[in-house]
Design a protein around this motif. Structure first.
Motif, mmCIF file in Angstrom:
data_model
loop_
_atom_site.group_PDB
_atom_site.id
_atom_site.type_symbol
_atom_site.label_atom_id
_atom_site.label_comp_id
_atom_site.label_asym_id
_atom_site.label_seq_id
_atom_site.Cartn_x
_atom_site.Cartn_y
_atom_site.Cartn_z
ATOM 1 N N CYS A 237 37.505 28.433 -21.126
ATOM 2 C CA CYS A 237 36.408 27.912 -20.312
ATOM 3 C C CYS A 237 36.811 26.550 -19.774
ATOM 4 O O CYS A 237 37.165 25.647 -20.546
ATOM 5 N N GLN A 238 36.778 26.400 -18.470
ATOM 6 C CA GLN A 238 37.061 25.114 -17.839
ATOM 7 C C GLN A 238 35.734 24.415 -17.557
ATOM 8 O O GLN A 238 34.813 24.996 -16.993
ATOM 9 N N LEU A 239 35.663 23.129 -17.958
ATOM 10 C CA LEU A 239 34.419 22.369 -17.798
ATOM 11 C C LEU A 239 34.618 21.020 -17.135
ATOM 12 O O LEU A 239 33.634 20.319 -16.864
ATOM 13 N N GLY A 240 35.862 20.617 -16.885
ATOM 14 C CA GLY A 240 36.087 19.281 -16.345
ATOM 15 C C GLY A 240 37.339 19.192 -15.516
ATOM 16 O O GLY A 240 38.088 20.171 -15.368
ATOM 17 N N PHE A 241 37.545 17.984 -14.989
ATOM 18 C CA PHE A 241 38.668 17.741 -14.086
ATOM 19 C C PHE A 241 39.331 16.398 -14.403
ATOM 20 O O PHE A 241 39.616 15.603 -13.500
ATOM 21 N N LEU A 242 39.557 16.132 -15.704
ATOM 22 C CA LEU A 242 40.167 14.859 -16.083
ATOM 23 C C LEU A 242 41.549 14.687 -15.469
ATOM 24 O O LEU A 242 42.005 13.569 -15.264
ATOM 25 N N GLY A 243 42.201 15.806 -15.156
ATOM 26 C CA GLY A 243 43.534 15.740 -14.553
ATOM 27 C C GLY A 243 43.512 15.638 -13.043
ATOM 28 O O GLY A 243 44.584 15.619 -12.421
ATOM 29 N N GLY A 244 42.327 15.563 -12.433
ATOM 30 C CA GLY A 244 42.232 15.444 -10.981
ATOM 31 C C GLY A 244 41.662 16.694 -10.336
ATOM 32 O O GLY A 244 41.544 17.751 -10.965
#
Length: 330
Positions: A237-244
């Motif tokens: 499950c992907q929940l964020g974009f800390l890597g851009g």
């Protein structure tokens, strides 16, 4: 003259210095909304993205969560003075948000709280814990005894996910880019910590200790690696974009999505409070009780005054807080 409130506004899209305190007319709740007198609000990376213009045109007043008291409820369901927390419901995006003395929000995105915690402590919980809860138990269906990889675990949302997963009886493998932060994650209950170099699949043994689920906050630039990290028939499950926010280039399901692996996304901003993702389903009362008891170390690592909002955003963007921060109002 109409009564005025103090609010923090985005004067133009840019760095933290574009945030200014000004006077705005008091908002009035429409049907299906409540008016909240804000006592504190949590700080979220989403607000920095919106302030910078990374997500296009947004409301003038940022802020996606708050803690405070009911000022008015046209439905009569909630009495003035009732302590509540509010999350999303368009705040900061399609309607003015919680960086203000007063805010209106959809009643479906408001929860009554009964806790001895202070306002800043109450404000530090709702967004990250509601998002983590839906990601872990809604999308991933995490079960006791399963092994979950929390990727981006030192973020406030990552720490909430570690707390909830450990409390649920899952085995947690957490990641950080900085080895100095490994002890923090171990203290939260992670059984092991990996240093994330973007290539975790090579570090994981899916033979004797397979990973059942991945809670991924790093995002697009490690998606292929996260899919390769989980076991056969595991869940990501992907929940964020800390890597851009750079899109995944040339993603090919045949080549990049292992057979049987389930991939999902949870975007709290768009669904939380809707009939399919009810805020009422999140056990906030139990979560606050565990924060009170110390079971969940979720109190804010730093609290700012309302007039320190520029410095608060500088610290948030610097990434050195290692936990949730909050701002008090009044």
């Amino acid at each position: 003259m109409d009564p005025l409130m103090k609010a923090i506004v985005i004067s133009t899209y840019g760095p933290p210095e574009v945030l200014h305190i000004t006077d705005l007319p008091d908002p009035a709740p429409a049907r299906g909304e409540v008016l909240i007198r804000v006592r504190a609000f949590g700080l979220n990376h989403a607000e920095a993205y919106m302030r910078a213009g990374a997500w296009g045109e947004v409301a003038a007043v940022p802020g996606i969560e708050c803690a405070g008291v009911i000022e008015a409820d046209p439905s009569g369901r909630l009495s003035p003075g009732t302590p509540v927390v509010a999350i999303l419901g368009g705040m900061g995006r399609t309607r003015n948000g919680s960086y203000a003395e007063l805010v209106t929000v959809a009643a479906t995105n408001v929860a009554v709280v009964n806790s001895s915690l202070g306002w800043a402590e109450l404000a530090a919980v709702p967004e990250v814990y509601a998002t983590a809860w839906y990601g872990l138990f809604g999308n991933l269906g995490l079960r006791p005894g399963e092994r979950v990889l929390v990727r981006g675990a030192t973020s406030s949302l990552g720490q909430a996910a570690v707390n909830l997963a450990v409390d649920h009886g899952a085995r947690v493998l957490a990641t950080t880019r900085n080895a100095a932060h490994a002890s923090l994650l171990k203290e939260l209950g992670a059984e092991d910590v990996l240093i994330d170099d973007g290539h975790l699949a090579a570090q994981v043994d899916n033979g004797t200790t397979p990973i059942d689920a991945v809670f991924d906050l790093v995002g697009n630039n490690v998606l292929r690696d996260s899919l390769a990290t989980v076991r056969v028939r595991g869940r990501v499950c992907q929940l964020g974009f800390l890597g851009g926010f750079e899109p995944v280039r040339d993603f090919d399901p045949i080549a990049d999505l292992p057979t049987g692996v389930q991939l999902s996304f949870f975007g709290s901003a768009f669904v939380l409070g809707s009939p399919d993702f009810r805020l009422a389903d999140v056990p906030l009362e139990a979560i606050y009780a565990k924060v009170e008891s110390g079971t969940f170390p979720a109190r804010p690592v730093r609290v700012f005054r309302f007039d320190e909002i520029v410095e608060a955003h500088r610290v948030m963007e610097g990434g050195g807080a290692l936990g949730k921060m909050a701002v008090t109002v009044g």
